[in-house]
Motif scaffolding. Structure first.
Motif, PDB file in Angstrom:
ATOM      1  N   MET A  35       0.820  -1.204   0.000  1.00  0.00           N
ATOM      2  CA  MET A  35       0.000   0.000   0.000  1.00  0.00           C
ATOM      3  C   MET A  35       0.859   1.261   0.000  1.00  0.00           C
ATOM      4  O   MET A  35       0.342   2.364  -0.203  1.00  0.00           O
ATOM      5  CB  MET A  35      -0.957  -0.005   1.202  1.00  0.00           C
ATOM      6  N   HIS A  36       2.169   1.111   0.239  1.00  0.00           N
ATOM      7  CA  HIS A  36       3.072   2.271   0.227  1.00  0.00           C
ATOM      8  C   HIS A  36       3.539   2.526  -1.205  1.00  0.00           C
ATOM      9  O   HIS A  36       4.223   1.679  -1.793  1.00  0.00           O
ATOM     10  CB  HIS A  36       4.273   2.031   1.124  1.00  0.00           C
ATOM     11  N   PRO A  37       3.218   3.672  -1.785  1.00  0.00           N
ATOM     12  CA  PRO A  37       3.587   3.928  -3.191  1.00  0.00           C
ATOM     13  C   PRO A  37       5.084   4.021  -3.428  1.00  0.00           C
ATOM     14  O   PRO A  37       5.543   3.844  -4.556  1.00  0.00           O
ATOM     15  CB  PRO A  37       2.886   5.257  -3.500  1.00  0.00           C
ATOM     16  N   GLY A  38       5.841   4.307  -2.385  1.00  0.00           N
ATOM     17  CA  GLY A  38       7.289   4.459  -2.546  1.00  0.00           C
ATOM     18  C   GLY A  38       8.083   3.214  -2.223  1.00  0.00           C
ATOM     19  O   GLY A  38       9.318   3.273  -2.139  1.00  0.00           O
ATOM     20  N   LEU A  39       7.412   2.066  -2.083  1.00  0.00           N
ATOM     21  CA  LEU A  39       8.113   0.853  -1.671  1.00  0.00           C
ATOM     22  C   LEU A  39       9.255   0.467  -2.626  1.00  0.00           C
ATOM     23  O   LEU A  39      10.372   0.189  -2.159  1.00  0.00           O
ATOM     24  CB  LEU A  39       7.121  -0.301  -1.521  1.00  0.00           C
ATOM     25  N   PRO A  40       9.060   0.436  -3.947  1.00  0.00           N
ATOM     26  CA  PRO A  40      10.189   0.080  -4.832  1.00  0.00           C
ATOM     27  C   PRO A  40      11.381   1.026  -4.681  1.00  0.00           C
ATOM     28  O   PRO A  40      12.527   0.581  -4.718  1.00  0.00           O
ATOM     29  CB  PRO A  40       9.577   0.160  -6.230  1.00  0.00           C
ATOM     30  N   GLU A  41      11.097   2.301  -4.508  1.00  0.00           N
ATOM     31  CA  GLU A  41      12.192   3.257  -4.331  1.00  0.00           C
ATOM     32  C   GLU A  41      12.932   3.005  -3.021  1.00  0.00           C
ATOM     33  O   GLU A  41      14.159   3.154  -2.943  1.00  0.00           O
ATOM     34  CB  GLU A  41      11.647   4.689  -4.368  1.00  0.00           C
TER      35      GLU A  41
END
Length: 334
Positions: A77-83
């Protein structure tokens, strides 16, 4: 892949030094599910800002952490997970290991490709049953399309993790039969109650663990586990949580683990002296079945007793067999 010669050499140093090896980092308390055995989420809870998470990773890396679990709530659910994963892989020349623990409901081909590009090493996918149950909707019926996407597109290793309890035990053979063509590893989280104490009992659970095997991380305390499943909690051990194992909550404080919340210390202020103060017996040790904490505590605290399993663990990370299991620790109860 982060397990290389440098990783192994640095990991060996953690047996002797005062630095941590393993960290679990909460990226959000929010979750799309409300599984009744889980108390590690807050529906609608805040997502930790990405800059704060990167700072926490910087702090953990400076302390010496080599292995990271990113969790929630539901971390996808965290949009910045890949970063965030990509940021972790900039540390130590990528000589570290990162796992995402997820219920899988947000997986798409695009999400998988972003995780591939981030350098993710492992995904622990929580699937409990064939059909949804009152306790958990994490079922094959719900997740099979997403599992097919993982099989087709994931360049990281996938482990299907099932919470072992009275509800999942009877159909587990059929559950595994449904998945026999998938190139995944399989394992169990042992059902625990509040405080991390074992919540299941009986020879029937030992029987299924003997049949399918357990992770090397659980083999570190195999005799303990067998005794506890039969109701004997007397065997002593030393928990290294807050010392070699760190749990960083969404507020940026270190707890001993997800289940013990009395101890709380700001990560930004954590130093070697505070780590050493946590190198002691904990009042919650009796009956604890948290596999990730157990793995670190036994492998680093009892290196000679666990040497064979530690070698298997270290050399086995990076291997995957179609119907086998990846020899890593059983993680937290999803």
């Amino acid at each position: 892949m982060g397990v290389d010669r440098q990783f192994l050499l640095t990991g060996a140093k953690r047996v002797l030094d005062s630095r941590p090896m393993y960290a679990q980092v909460v990226v959000t308390d929010d979750c799309n599910l409300t599984c009744d055995y889980c108390d590690e989420y807050t529906p609608g809870g805040p997502t930790v800002p990405l800059p704060d998470l990167k700072t926490r990773i910087d702090d953990l890396d400076q302390l010496g952490v080599l292995v990271y679990d990113l969790l929630g709530g539901e971390p996808l659910m965290h949009p910045g997970l890949p970063e965030l994963i990509a940021h972790i892989k900039t540390k130590r020349g990528g000589s570290n290991v990162t796992t995402v623990i997820t219920n899988g409901f947000f997986l798409t081909e695009r999400v998988i490709e972003r995780l591939n590009d981030s350098g993710l090493d492992f995904m622990q996918l929580s699937v409990d049953s064939i059909e949804p149950t009152p306790r958990s909707v994490k079922s094959l019926k719900s997740l099979m399309p997403r599992m097919k996407l993982l099989a087709a597109h994931a360049r990281f290793q996938v482990e299907v993790q099932t919470v072992l309890n009275e509800e999942t035990l009877p159909d587990y053979d059929r559950f595994r039969d449904h998945l026999k063509e998938f190139p995944f590893a399989f394992g169990f989280s042992i059902m625990h109650g509040r405080g991390g104490r074992l919540a299941i009992r009986g020879e029937k659970f030992l029987s299924i663990l003997r049949r399918y095997g357990v992770f090397e991380g659980m083999n570190f305390y195999g005799e303990h586990l067998q005794e506890m499943l039969l109701g004997d909690f007397s065997r002593k051990w030393k928990c290294l949580a807050g010392f070699k194992f760190l749990y960083v909550n969404s507020k940026g404080s270190v707890q001993w683990c997800a289940q013990q919340r009395d101890y709380s210390f700001p990560l930004a202020e954590l130093d070697l002296a505070e780590l050493r103060r946590n190198n002691r017996h904990k009042p919650c040790e009796e009956g604890c079945c948290l596999g990730c904490v157990r793995m670190i505590s036994h492998s680093l605290g009892e290196p000679f007793k666990s040497l064979r399993s530690s070698i298997s663990l270290a050399t086995g990370i990076g291997r995957s067999t179609r119907n086998g299991r990846r020899p890593v620790a059983a993680h937290q109860q999803p």
